[in-house]
Design a protein around this motif. Structure first.
Motif, PDB file in Angstrom:
ATOM      1  N   ALA A   1      59.865 -12.496  80.939  1.00  0.00           N
ATOM      2  CA  ALA A   1      59.141 -12.020  79.752  1.00  0.00           C
ATOM      3  C   ALA A   1      58.409 -10.713  80.066  1.00  0.00           C
ATOM      4  CB  ALA A   1      58.153 -13.078  79.275  1.00  0.00           C
ATOM      5  N   GLY A   2      57.785 -10.661  81.229  1.00  0.00           N
ATOM      6  CA  GLY A   2      57.046  -9.470  81.647  1.00  0.00           C
ATOM      7  C   GLY A   2      57.978  -8.274  81.821  1.00  0.00           C
ATOM      8  N   ARG A   3      59.127  -8.521  82.451  1.00  0.00           N
ATOM      9  CA  ARG A   3      60.097  -7.433  82.668  1.00  0.00           C
ATOM     10  C   ARG A   3      60.681  -6.965  81.337  1.00  0.00           C
ATOM     11  NH1 ARG A   3      63.298  -9.068  88.293  1.00  0.00           N
ATOM     12  NH2 ARG A   3      61.425  -9.733  89.397  1.00  0.00           N
ATOM     13  N   ALA A   4      60.877  -7.909  80.403  1.00  0.00           N
ATOM     14  CA  ALA A   4      61.385  -7.537  79.071  1.00  0.00           C
ATOM     15  C   ALA A   4      60.355  -6.654  78.362  1.00  0.00           C
ATOM     16  CB  ALA A   4      61.692  -8.785  78.250  1.00  0.00           C
ATOM     17  N   ALA A   5      59.087  -7.050  78.454  1.00  0.00           N
ATOM     18  CA  ALA A   5      58.019  -6.274  77.811  1.00  0.00           C
ATOM     19  C   ALA A   5      57.940  -4.868  78.412  1.00  0.00           C
ATOM     20  CB  ALA A   5      56.678  -6.993  77.969  1.00  0.00           C
ATOM     21  N   ALA A   6      58.296  -4.759  79.701  1.00  0.00           N
ATOM     22  CA  ALA A   6      58.263  -3.450  80.377  1.00  0.00           C
ATOM     23  C   ALA A   6      59.532  -2.639  80.094  1.00  0.00           C
ATOM     24  CB  ALA A   6      58.087  -3.654  81.876  1.00  0.00           C
ATOM     25  N   GLY A   7      60.470  -3.250  79.340  1.00  0.00           N
ATOM     26  CA  GLY A   7      61.648  -2.499  78.903  1.00  0.00           C
ATOM     27  C   GLY A   7      62.864  -2.627  79.807  1.00  0.00           C
ATOM     28  N   GLU A   8      62.822  -3.542  80.809  1.00  0.00           N
ATOM     29  CA  GLU A   8      63.998  -3.692  81.671  1.00  0.00           C
ATOM     30  C   GLU A   8      65.172  -4.252  80.867  1.00  0.00           C
ATOM     31  OE1 GLU A   8      63.844  -6.006  85.580  1.00  0.00           O
ATOM     32  OE2 GLU A   8      65.656  -6.686  84.543  1.00  0.00           O
ATOM     33  N   GLU A   9      66.338  -3.646  81.033  1.00  0.00           N
ATOM     34  CA  GLU A   9      67.470  -3.936  80.155  1.00  0.00           C
ATOM     35  C   GLU A   9      67.957  -5.394  80.239  1.00  0.00           C
ATOM     36  OE1 GLU A   9      71.862  -2.048  79.381  1.00  0.00           O
ATOM     37  OE2 GLU A   9      70.350  -0.804  80.393  1.00  0.00           O
ATOM     38  N   LEU A  10      68.198  -5.881  81.461  1.00  0.00           N
ATOM     39  CA  LEU A  10      68.731  -7.239  81.620  1.00  0.00           C
ATOM     40  C   LEU A  10      67.718  -8.287  81.138  1.00  0.00           C
ATOM     41  CD1 LEU A  10      70.958  -9.079  82.578  1.00  0.00           C
ATOM     42  CD2 LEU A  10      69.981  -8.998  84.887  1.00  0.00           C
ATOM     43  N   ALA A  11      66.448  -8.087  81.496  1.00  0.00           N
ATOM     44  CA  ALA A  11      65.411  -9.028  81.059  1.00  0.00           C
ATOM     45  C   ALA A  11      65.299  -9.032  79.538  1.00  0.00           C
ATOM     46  CB  ALA A  11      64.067  -8.660  81.689  1.00  0.00           C
ATOM     47  N   THR A  12      65.390  -7.855  78.943  1.00  0.00           N
ATOM     48  CA  THR A  12      65.312  -7.743  77.477  1.00  0.00           C
ATOM     49  C   THR A  12      66.437  -8.534  76.817  1.00  0.00           C
ATOM     50  OG1 THR A  12      64.335  -5.552  77.698  1.00  0.00           O
ATOM     51  CG2 THR A  12      65.277  -6.097  75.540  1.00  0.00           C
ATOM     52  N   ARG A  13      67.632  -8.421  77.405  1.00  0.00           N
ATOM     53  CA  ARG A  13      68.794  -9.120  76.846  1.00  0.00           C
ATOM     54  C   ARG A  13      68.620 -10.637  76.961  1.00  0.00           C
ATOM     55  NH1 ARG A  13      74.568  -9.120  79.841  1.00  0.00           N
ATOM     56  NH2 ARG A  13      75.200 -11.131  79.019  1.00  0.00           N
ATOM     57  N   VAL A  14      68.231 -11.124  78.145  1.00  0.00           N
ATOM     58  CA  VAL A  14      68.071 -12.573  78.364  1.00  0.00           C
ATOM     59  C   VAL A  14      66.955 -13.117  77.468  1.00  0.00           C
ATOM     60  CG1 VAL A  14      67.335 -14.314  80.059  1.00  0.00           C
ATOM     61  CG2 VAL A  14      68.982 -12.550  80.709  1.00  0.00           C
ATOM     62  N   TRP A  15      65.853 -12.374  77.364  1.00  0.00           N
ATOM     63  CA  TRP A  15      64.717 -12.800  76.546  1.00  0.00           C
ATOM     64  C   TRP A  15      65.105 -12.844  75.074  1.00  0.00           C
ATOM     65  CZ3 TRP A  15      60.748 -15.487  77.707  1.00  0.00           C
ATOM     66  CH2 TRP A  15      59.639 -15.529  76.860  1.00  0.00           C
ATOM     67  N   ARG A  16      65.843 -11.804  74.617  1.00  0.00           N
ATOM     68  CA  ARG A  16      66.256 -11.768  73.212  1.00  0.00           C
ATOM     69  C   ARG A  16      67.179 -12.944  72.896  1.00  0.00           C
ATOM     70  NH1 ARG A  16      69.791  -7.581  72.669  1.00  0.00           N
ATOM     71  NH2 ARG A  16      68.164  -6.031  73.052  1.00  0.00           N
ATOM     72  N   GLU A  17      68.108 -13.228  73.818  1.00  0.00           N
ATOM     73  CA  GLU A  17      69.020 -14.368  73.612  1.00  0.00           C
ATOM     74  C   GLU A  17      68.232 -15.678  73.500  1.00  0.00           C
ATOM     75  OE1 GLU A  17      72.903 -12.494  75.942  1.00  0.00           O
ATOM     76  OE2 GLU A  17      71.770 -14.142  76.873  1.00  0.00           O
ATOM     77  N   ALA A  18      67.215 -15.823  74.339  1.00  0.00           N
ATOM     78  CA  ALA A  18      66.398 -17.044  74.307  1.00  0.00           C
ATOM     79  C   ALA A  18      65.630 -17.142  72.993  1.00  0.00           C
ATOM     80  CB  ALA A  18      65.436 -17.059  75.495  1.00  0.00           C
ATOM     81  N   VAL A  19      65.032 -16.028  72.572  1.00  0.00           N
ATOM     82  CA  VAL A  19      64.257 -16.014  71.325  1.00  0.00           C
ATOM     83  C   VAL A  19      65.169 -16.339  70.132  1.00  0.00           C
ATOM     84  CG1 VAL A  19      63.055 -14.479  69.716  1.00  0.00           C
ATOM     85  CG2 VAL A  19      62.415 -14.487  72.139  1.00  0.00           C
ATOM     86  N   GLU A  20      66.376 -15.769  70.126  1.00  0.00           N
ATOM     87  CA  GLU A  20      67.282 -16.017  68.998  1.00  0.00           C
ATOM     88  C   GLU A  20      67.766 -17.467  68.982  1.00  0.00           C
ATOM     89  OE1 GLU A  20      70.177 -12.886  68.951  1.00  0.00           O
ATOM     90  OE2 GLU A  20      68.681 -11.447  68.198  1.00  0.00           O
ATOM     91  N   ALA A  21      68.049 -18.017  70.160  1.00  0.00           N
ATOM     92  CA  ALA A  21      68.452 -19.427  70.224  1.00  0.00           C
ATOM     93  C   ALA A  21      67.299 -20.326  69.759  1.00  0.00           C
ATOM     94  CB  ALA A  21      68.862 -19.787  71.654  1.00  0.00           C
ATOM     95  N   LEU A  22      66.086 -19.977  70.179  1.00  0.00           N
ATOM     96  CA  LEU A  22      64.911 -20.760  69.752  1.00  0.00           C
ATOM     97  C   LEU A  22      64.740 -20.701  68.243  1.00  0.00           C
ATOM     98  CD1 LEU A  22      61.744 -20.200  71.960  1.00  0.00           C
ATOM     99  CD2 LEU A  22      62.779 -22.378  71.287  1.00  0.00           C
ATOM    100  N   ALA A  23      64.924 -19.508  67.694  1.00  0.00           N
ATOM    101  CA  ALA A  23      64.803 -19.346  66.238  1.00  0.00           C
ATOM    102  C   ALA A  23      65.851 -20.191  65.519  1.00  0.00           C
ATOM    103  CB  ALA A  23      64.942 -17.864  65.857  1.00  0.00           C
ATOM    104  N   ASP A  24      67.081 -20.241  66.069  1.00  0.00           N
ATOM    105  CA  ASP A  24      68.118 -21.104  65.478  1.00  0.00           C
ATOM    106  C   ASP A  24      67.666 -22.564  65.499  1.00  0.00           C
ATOM    107  OD1 ASP A  24      69.907 -19.069  64.881  1.00  0.00           O
ATOM    108  OD2 ASP A  24      70.920 -19.188  66.818  1.00  0.00           O
ATOM    109  N   GLY A  25      67.145 -22.990  66.639  1.00  0.00           N
ATOM    110  CA  GLY A  25      66.693 -24.379  66.771  1.00  0.00           C
ATOM    111  C   GLY A  25      65.537 -24.682  65.831  1.00  0.00           C
ATOM    112  N   LEU A  26      64.574 -23.764  65.752  1.00  0.00           N
ATOM    113  CA  LEU A  26      63.405 -24.006  64.891  1.00  0.00           C
ATOM    114  C   LEU A  26      63.786 -23.957  63.408  1.00  0.00           C
ATOM    115  CD1 LEU A  26      60.530 -22.082  66.741  1.00  0.00           C
ATOM    116  CD2 LEU A  26      61.154 -24.502  66.883  1.00  0.00           C
TER     117      LEU A  26
END
Ligand SMILES: [Zn+2]
Length: 326
Positions: free
Chosen positions: A231-256
């Protein structure tokens, strides 16, 4: 001090690695806490013995302090038959049809309630924490796995077999990463704190990222990061972390979104390790959830308020509820 002022319930939240224990007054005030290792590797029988010994010790502690223990509440993970007081099944403690409520009541001589850890945590959040005064609450705990509790009118639905709330096993990505349950594409295989860490590590090192992959399996040992670090690396703009975090957020949104279609709650309370990511989780998750809702009302999405005491407080509420019912 009148006898009424001195009343406490004994509460135990038994997890895979540790037990959180407390003496709690009927108004929810915590007067004493203890932590003990569960020692799950010793087998279910030894764990039961430890639970009873620890509870016995808490009863002694209360009496020594001039308090009157009136009831005992125990919560455990897995499948729990609350009506019969049986720990039906637990992967990480090894419980198989353990009649824990009656074992405790017989040995300790106090009326005892047995419940499920996440449902108890949800009950506490709904009655004392972030879901207070909301009526219809979905509590979602996101840690090693993802589990939920649907609380209506101050009671958490248990399901017909003690297995309600397995939100982590909603299928959100058919053919996706393998889940601990054996299927591919479950929500918790993508969006649990463990899955986020595992997936980032796998992509960074070219391994599979399935739930059965040992995170430190490589000869050279791939970099092991936590979900909070991703999450921290995504917030700092790291590409791979951003991708993994976005995938998790989107999957969570689907579940919710699925959960909201089923439960139509006023408030969704997110707890567990991942929820500590704060706005880095809640801001994109609110947007992604909103995009997925059509005619359903958008629930309030809020962080849990009780931290890791929620399970213990919930155990106390179960014990108190049982006293009121009897
Ligand atoms: Zn699954």
């Amino acid at each position: 001090m009148s006898e009424r002022d001195g009343r406490v319930v004994v509460a135990l939240d038994v997890g895979g690695t540790g037990m959180k224990c407390a003496l709690i007054r009927p108004d929810g005030a915590v007067v004493h806490t203890e932590r003990h290792p569960t020692g799950a590797d010793r087998g279910a029988e030894a764990v039961v013995d430890t639970i009873l010994t620890v509870a016995d010790g808490l009863i002694d502690t209360a009496r020594t302090a001039g308090l009157t223990p009136t009831a005992l509440g125990i919560v455990v993970p897995g499948i729990v038959d609350q009506t019969r007081g049986v720990a039906v099944w637990s992967a990480n403690i090894g419980f198989r049809d353990v009649p824990l409520r009656d074992l405790a009541a017989d040995r300790l001589g106090l009326p005892t309630a047995l419940g499920h850890d996440v449902r108890a945590g949800g009950l506490a959040e709904a009655r004392l924490g972030a879901g207070r005064d909301c009526g219809h609450v979905l509590f979602v705990a996101i840690g090693t796995g993802i589990a939920a509790a649907h609380v209506v009118a101050a009671a958490a639905a248990t399901g017909a077999h003690g297995a309600a709330g397995e939100l982590g096993h909603i299928l959100v990505r058919p053919g996706g990463p393998r889940c601990g349950c054996g299927r591919s594409g479950c929500l918790e295989a993508i969006a649990s704190a463990s899955a986020v860490a595992r997936r980032y590590t796998a992509l960074a090192t070219g391994t599979t990222g399935n739930a059965d992959t040992t995170p430190d399996g490589g000869a050279a040992g791939p970099t092991v990061v936590t979900a909070a670090e991703v999450a921290g690396r995504a917030a700092a703009g790291e590409e791979l972390a951003t991708r993994v975090w976005r995938e998790a957020v989107e999957a969570l949104a689907d579940g919710l979104a699925t959960a909201q279609a089923l439960y139509d709650v006023q408030t969704i309370v997110l707890g567990g390790g991942l929820a500590q990511a704060g706005p880095g989780l809640f801001d994109p998750l609110r947007t992604a959830l909103r995009e997925r809702l059509t005619f359903h009302r958008e629930p309030r999405l809020v962080p849990a308020a009780l931290g890791d005491e929620a399970g213990c407080l919930g155990a106390a509420l179960l014990a108190l509820d049982q006293l009121e019912d009897s």
